[in-house]
Design a protein around this motif. Structure first.
Motif, PDB file in Angstrom:
ATOM      1  N   ASP A  29       0.853  -1.185   0.000  1.00 47.03           N
ATOM      2  CA  ASP A  29       0.000   0.000   0.000  1.00 47.03           C
ATOM      3  C   ASP A  29       0.886   1.230   0.000  1.00 47.03           C
ATOM      4  OD1 ASP A  29      -2.201  -1.589   0.145  1.00 47.03           O
ATOM      5  OD2 ASP A  29      -2.848  -0.930   2.144  1.00 47.03           O
ATOM      6  N   THR A  30       0.663   2.096  -0.975  1.00 41.30           N
ATOM      7  CA  THR A  30       1.281   3.421  -0.958  1.00 41.30           C
ATOM      8  C   THR A  30       0.150   4.376  -0.622  1.00 41.30           C
ATOM      9  OG1 THR A  30       2.805   2.693  -2.672  1.00 41.30           O
ATOM     10  CG2 THR A  30       2.619   5.077  -2.328  1.00 41.30           C
ATOM     11  N   GLN A  31       0.249   5.050   0.516  1.00 42.18           N
ATOM     12  CA  GLN A  31      -0.903   5.825   0.959  1.00 42.18           C
ATOM     13  C   GLN A  31      -0.516   7.215   1.452  1.00 42.18           C
ATOM     14  OE1 GLN A  31      -2.092   2.677   3.823  1.00 42.18           O
ATOM     15  NE2 GLN A  31      -1.901   4.254   5.386  1.00 42.18           N
ATOM     16  N   VAL A  32      -1.412   8.138   1.199  1.00 40.24           N
ATOM     17  CA  VAL A  32      -1.219   9.507   1.689  1.00 40.24           C
ATOM     18  C   VAL A  32      -2.427   9.880   2.524  1.00 40.24           C
ATOM     19  CG1 VAL A  32      -1.044  11.943   1.049  1.00 40.24           C
ATOM     20  CG2 VAL A  32       0.234  10.237  -0.240  1.00 40.24           C
ATOM     21  N   PHE A  33      -2.163  10.365   3.728  1.00 40.34           N
ATOM     22  CA  PHE A  33      -3.216  10.834   4.631  1.00 40.34           C
ATOM     23  C   PHE A  33      -3.124  12.353   4.734  1.00 40.34           C
ATOM     24  CE2 PHE A  33      -4.446  12.419   8.791  1.00 40.34           C
ATOM     25  CZ  PHE A  33      -5.677  11.823   9.021  1.00 40.34           C
ATOM     26  N   ALA A  34      -4.269  13.011   4.688  1.00 43.97           N
ATOM     27  CA  ALA A  34      -4.295  14.471   4.923  1.00 43.97           C
ATOM     28  C   ALA A  34      -5.507  14.797   5.777  1.00 43.97           C
ATOM     29  CB  ALA A  34      -4.381  15.218   3.592  1.00 43.97           C
ATOM     30  N   ASN A  35      -5.409  15.833   6.593  1.00 43.30           N
ATOM     31  CA  ASN A  35      -6.606  16.325   7.285  1.00 43.30           C
ATOM     32  C   ASN A  35      -6.595  17.849   7.352  1.00 43.30           C
ATOM     33  OD1 ASN A  35      -4.995  17.057   9.459  1.00 43.30           O
ATOM     34  ND2 ASN A  35      -5.672  15.388  10.786  1.00 43.30           N
ATOM     35  N   ASN A  36      -7.710  18.404   7.810  1.00 43.82           N
ATOM     36  CA  ASN A  36      -7.800  19.866   7.811  1.00 43.82           C
ATOM     37  C   ASN A  36      -7.194  20.488   9.065  1.00 43.82           C
ATOM     38  OD1 ASN A  36      -9.866  19.006   9.484  1.00 43.82           O
ATOM     39  ND2 ASN A  36     -11.248  20.681   8.958  1.00 43.82           N
ATOM     40  N   SER A  37      -6.448  19.660   9.828  1.00 41.88           N
ATOM     41  CA  SER A  37      -5.636  20.212  10.915  1.00 41.88           C
ATOM     42  C   SER A  37      -4.198  20.419  10.447  1.00 41.88           C
ATOM     43  CB  SER A  37      -5.640  19.266  12.121  1.00 41.88           C
ATOM     44  OG  SER A  37      -6.945  18.901  12.460  1.00 41.88           O
ATOM     45  N   GLY A  38      -3.907  20.059   9.195  1.00 41.75           N
ATOM     46  CA  GLY A  38      -2.573  20.315   8.648  1.00 41.75           C
ATOM     47  C   GLY A  38      -1.688  19.087   8.499  1.00 41.75           C
TER      48      GLY A  38
END
Ligand code: ZN
Length: 480
Positions: free
Chosen positions: A151-160
């Motif tokens: 798995d190549t994965q990118v996580f993002a959230n609106n806390s930065g």
């Protein structure tokens, strides 16, 4: 991938989400199996997509798509927000999350040899050789399997937070089925249903020496046909890691999941006999028993630096000197339980599933006796190896497990193979019987899978343990 992850979070925020996170995942998978010297499966698969999870009006919403153009991202975010707004009308209380700092990081799980770079012909030859060796012993079915995932994965959230992780794993196993009139026996190595998947590369397959083990595995399956059934007795039972790992999974891993304890999740594996005020109070096992959850353990299929809601991985003690002291949590359940931080246990099966509380390497601490001395110090007992069946009630208390093989022990020596052994107990009473655990040299991580949630998620799990002895365990034979 980073652009997509950040873009969908910002779209969701613009649509009214107070919190939004996203995971873009590309999964590569290869599964090859040879049965009786013929290719049974040779499958390669790749998929990619994004899942967005949001809070709006105090309720969760989730949606996913495998189309990554702007219009599809807009539609996906809109669906997630609509789900949240619909759910908001029936929620009991608004969702709140335990705090977690923003992380910007990248982590690649170490791999010595990329399993996807190893030639398919080499893999097929290995499996065919194993199958041939097993058939030579006279078994009816001789299957050898290899499985690889990345798995190549990118996580993002609106806390930065913006986190990229690459997680590669490799597994391989042998399965031998021996049959005579009215009797069917199985031996596997290291274990067959889950192929003992490790968070490593092709080196896992080489270390495992499948061809070297093939004759033994098949020969033991044949020997089991003429072995006598396991005698019914209350005795000292030494449970091997291949069996004990599943015991830990079912009787420790599931009951300490905070979402079950809080009643958020009851599918598949039921609820839990544990409630939060048992922390620090419940005598879960003997003082020899120390259990923990640790996603930072190297080499496991559950080795990660951040979970699927961007919480930094850390070790959490679950049982210390026999007393229950911790739980596996998410940001939401940690807040609900009054804890200041999530244990970092949230994982989703793929981009198209919402993360659930998942047990990260829930493991039994090693003891201080060698495996040889553990057996030698057992006057009379049985060694139980490799799980064959399991059953446990919804609250995770009463259970019965079956093993592929039992080895009787007399005066510290293994004397006889017996077939169809089973054992039964009640969770805290079982762990209270633990009187010795083999040392770190014998300790290993076993890679499993676990069904949880609706829609069902076939998630990754792994458990570390060494051989452990349980005094006065009730054992018998299946169907006796
Ligand atoms: Zn499970």
């Amino acid at each position: 991938m980073r652009d997509v992850a950040q873009r969908i979070v910002s779209i969701a925020e613009g649509m009214g989400a107070s919190y939004a996170d996203s995971r873009v995942v590309r999964r590569e998978r290869e599964l090859i199996s040879v049965k009786n010297e013929e290719v049974e499966v040779a499958h390669s698969h790749e998929d990619m997509g994004v899942g967005v999870r949001i809070i709006a009006e105090g309720a969760w919403g989730f949606s996913s798509t495998n189309r990554l153009d702007e219009k599809s991202l807009q539609n996906c975010a809109w669906r997630a927000v609509q789900v949240a707004k619909s759910s908001a009308g029936v929620r009991k209380y608004p969702v709140e999350l335990a705090p977690e700092p923003a992380h910007r990081d990248e982590w690649v799980r170490p791999v010595e040899v990329d399993p996807f770079e190893v030639d398919r012909a080499e893999k097929l030859k290995l499996l065919t050789d194993c199958s041939k060796e097993m058939l030579r012993e006279g078994v009816r079915v001789a299957r050898a399997t290899l499985v690889f995932e990345r798995d190549t994965q990118v996580f993002a959230n609106n806390s930065g937070s913006l986190i990229r992780q690459v997680l590669t794993e490799s597994g391989g196993s042998l399965y031998a089925l021996a049959v005579d009139e009215g009797n069917t026996q199985v031996r596997t190595y290291p274990c067959t249903i889950w192929h003992d998947i490790q968070g490593k590369g092709w080196e896992t397959i080489e270390e495992r020496d499948l061809p070297g083990n093939a004759p033994r595995v098949a020969s033991e399956a044949m020997q089991l046909l003429s072995a006598r059934p396991c005698p019914e007795m209350t005795t000292d039972a030494i449970i091997a890691p291949n069996e004990l790992a599943l015991q830990i999974h079912e009787s420790v891993g599931h009951p300490v999941e905070a979402d079950r304890i809080l009643g958020h999740e009851a599918d598949f594996a039921g609820t839990s006999f544990i409630d939060p005020d048992m922390l620090g109070e419940l005598q879960f096992g003997s003082e020899k028993v120390n259990l923990f959850a640790d996603p930072t353990l190297p080499g496991s299929r559950i080795s990660y630096r951040y979970d699927d809601e961007g919480v930094e991985a850390r070790r959490v003690d679950l049982v210390r000197d026999g007393v229950l002291v911790g739980l596996t949590t998410s940001r939401e359940s940690a807040h609900e339980l009054g804890m200041d931080r999530s244990a970092g246990c949230m994982r989703a099966n793929n981009f198209d599933h919402i993360p659930l509380v998942r047990m990260p390497n829930v493991s039994l601490e090693p003891g201080d006796i060698s495996r040889e001395d553990l057996i030698a110090s057992t006057e009379r007992g049985i060694l139980l190896d490799q799980n064959r069946s399991w059953s446990i009630d919804d609250r995770r208390l009463n259970f019965q497990f079956g093993s592929e093989v039992g080895w009787l022990i007399e005066d510290g020596q293994i004397t006889e193979m017996v077939r169809d052994p089973i054992y039964a107990d009640i969770t805290p009473e079982f762990w209270s019987k633990c009187d010795a655990i083999a040392d770190r040299d014998d300790w290993r991580i076993v890679g499993y899978a676990c069904g949880k949630g609706t829609p069902s998620q076939d998630g990754r799990v792994a458990h570390g343990c060494s051989h452990a002895r349980f005094s006065g365990l009730k054992v018998g034979a299946k169907n006796s």
